[in-house]
Design an enzyme around this catalytic site. Structure first.
Site, mmCIF file in Angstrom:
data_model
loop_
_atom_site.group_PDB
_atom_site.id
_atom_site.type_symbol
_atom_site.label_atom_id
_atom_site.label_comp_id
_atom_site.label_asym_id
_atom_site.label_seq_id
_atom_site.Cartn_x
_atom_site.Cartn_y
_atom_site.Cartn_z
ATOM 1 N N ASP A 1 0.809 -1.215 0.000
ATOM 2 C CA ASP A 1 0.000 0.000 0.000
ATOM 3 C C ASP A 1 0.845 1.269 0.000
ATOM 4 O O ASP A 1 0.595 2.198 -0.775
ATOM 5 C CB ASP A 1 -0.914 -0.021 1.237
ATOM 6 C CG ASP A 1 -1.680 1.264 1.425
ATOM 7 O OD1 ASP A 1 -2.805 1.361 0.915
ATOM 8 O OD2 ASP A 1 -1.157 2.182 2.095
ATOM 9 N N ALA B 1 -4.917 2.551 -0.397
ATOM 10 C CA ALA B 1 -4.724 1.924 -1.706
ATOM 11 C C ALA B 1 -5.123 0.456 -1.663
ATOM 12 O O ALA B 1 -5.786 -0.053 -2.582
ATOM 13 C CB ALA B 1 -3.280 2.077 -2.159
ATOM 14 N N ASP B 2 -4.736 -0.245 -0.608
ATOM 15 C CA ASP B 2 -5.131 -1.648 -0.450
ATOM 16 C C ASP B 2 -6.649 -1.790 -0.385
ATOM 17 O O ASP B 2 -7.249 -2.619 -1.075
ATOM 18 C CB ASP B 2 -4.519 -2.221 0.833
ATOM 19 C CG ASP B 2 -3.152 -2.836 0.617
ATOM 20 O OD1 ASP B 2 -2.836 -3.218 -0.515
ATOM 21 O OD2 ASP B 2 -2.394 -2.920 1.595
ATOM 22 N N ALA B 3 -7.264 -1.012 0.503
ATOM 23 C CA ALA B 3 -8.711 -1.138 0.709
ATOM 24 C C ALA B 3 -9.482 -0.768 -0.552
ATOM 25 O O ALA B 3 -10.474 -1.432 -0.900
ATOM 26 C CB ALA B 3 -9.145 -0.262 1.882
#
Length: 418
Positions: A154, A182-184
């Site tokens: 992320d 960014a991950d989520a």
């Protein structure tokens, strides 16, 4: 596709979750892949999480005495899944993983570049055997560019997408977001792509190969800022909580017990704000008459608003401004968020079994479905290998076969029904 316990040709019950009968196999680590399949699980899919004997690395993230030996990351993105431990370094273990993948409607993986191809579990290989399969790959930087083999988490995506360059105080250093945005967001974007592919799969039987990356999603989230950059040709500045082109907008104001943020940059909203603080004449002040004036004189503007609202509590400021139709938010702690009547009414938090005998309140789907309630039974975080025997039995393996595989270390797990 059919729900468990539904006879062939029989549709799931009308009140069943939307993805009842959809089988998903996940080869996932950390957030992006598991987060995407978590959304599918919450929508009713049967998600089989295939793990190595060491498990998803997310199981060990942030584990400490303070967390009771639990990983918040893992609990957040793996509730309601079934964990199967397969040693894919052994040929028979790899064959089992392939068999489970080919029995699925969807395969999701976010392994390092080249890993799935070296195992024969890549999209091309599996879709040759099953053209109707939906196969999803998530990477850090995409598979076509020079960074295709770089590890990507992320923070790297936040940095290289431009996101960190615009985040932080004016004149200060770049900052990341306070959570792995960014991950989520990649998890959400990936779930959307999967749902589109499943819709076509259900209508035509056609599968799909889906690829996305943390970098691409992090850039796409900044669409407005990119459009403004294209219009101006200038690097967007870091401006703290303020929005650089409009004012007041997302500006932070200190009150007696904390902070509030307000947004009143449209002229009609600005006039309402001036009336709310008892200074209607401020609307015509040459320093603040137009949005451009307010942006140019933001420091003076914030001094006026701080003096007008600083003697109130957050709730008093909220009630005052809301009565005049001004957008306002109280900056709340996590404890205050959990106690919020609005949050409780939304139903976004659900009770989750942490896999160790305790229950937690964790966020679930941020929307409701009137005909398929999201408030099902308590979801459990799977123990490592908890469902190995169960899943293999459903895949056609006999008790003796499963015992032999466990004894040889090809698979690991708990006895069925444990």
């Amino acid at each position: 596709m059919k729900a468990a316990g539904v006879k062939p040709g029989q549709a799931p019950a009308q009140d069943a979750p939307p993805l009842a009968g959809v089988k998903v196999v996940e080869f996932g680590q950390f957030i992006a892949g598991p987060g995407a399949t978590q959304i599918l699980a919450d929508l009713g899919a049967d998600v089989i999480k295939i793990e190595s004997p060491n498990g998803d690395n997310g199981r060990r993230f942030g584990v400490s005495e303070a967390t009771g030996g639990r990983s918040g990351l893992f609990m957040a993105y793996n509730r309601g899944k079934r964990s199967v431990v397969v040693d894919m370094r052994q040929p028979q273990g790899l064959a089992i993983a392939r068999e489970l993948a080919l029995q699925a409607d969807v395969v999701v993986q976010n392994a390092r570049a080249g890993v799935m191809q070296s195992l024969g579990l890549d999209a091309r290989t599996l879709r040759q055997a099953k053209p109707g399969l939906v196969y999803v790959s998530i990477s850090g930087f995409g598979t076509q560019g020079p960074s295709r083999e770089r590890p990507g988490l992320d923070i790297a995506a936040q940095a290289e997408s431009g996101m960190m360059s615009i985040t932080g105080e004016r004149g200060g250093t770049p900052l990341k977001a306070g959570f792995p945005v960014a991950d989520a967001s990649t998890a959400n974007a990936t779930a959307n792509a999967i749902l589109a592919a499943l819709y076509r799969q259900a209508r035509t039987g056609q599968g799909e190969t889906i690829e996305t990356s943390l970098l691409a999603v992090a850039i796409s989230m900044q669409a407005q800022i990119w459009a403004e950059y294209q219009c101006t040709g200038r690097q967007p500045p870091r401006s703290g909580n303020a929005q650089p082109l409009v004012a007041p907008a997302a500006d932070l104001i200190t009150v007696q017990d904390g902070h509030v943020v307000i947004s009143a940059y449209l002229d009609e909203h600005w006039r309402r704000l001036c009336k709310a603080i008892g200074q209607p004449e401020l609307a015509g002040n040459p320093l603040f008459a137009t949005n451009n004036d307010r942006v140019r004189n933001r420091a003076a503007l914030m001094a006026v608003l701080g003096q007008a609202l600083g003697g109130l509590t957050g709730e008093q400021a909220r009630e005052l401004l809301e009565r005049h139709g001004v957008v306002v938010g109280v900056v709340r702690s996590y404890e205050q968020v959990l106690a919020s009547a609005d949050v409780q009414a939304s139903g976004v938090f659900q009770t989750v079994d942490d896999g160790q005998g305790a229950t937690l309140q964790l966020p679930g789907l941020p929307f409701g479905l009137a005909d398929a309630s999201r408030r099902g039974p308590v979801r459990s975080v799977p123990r490592l290998g908890q469902h190995t025997a169960e899943v293999l039995a459903q895949a056609g393996y006999g008790d003796a076969d499963i015992a032999r595989l466990q004894d040889s270390g090809v698979v690991r797990g708990e006895p069925a029904g444990a």
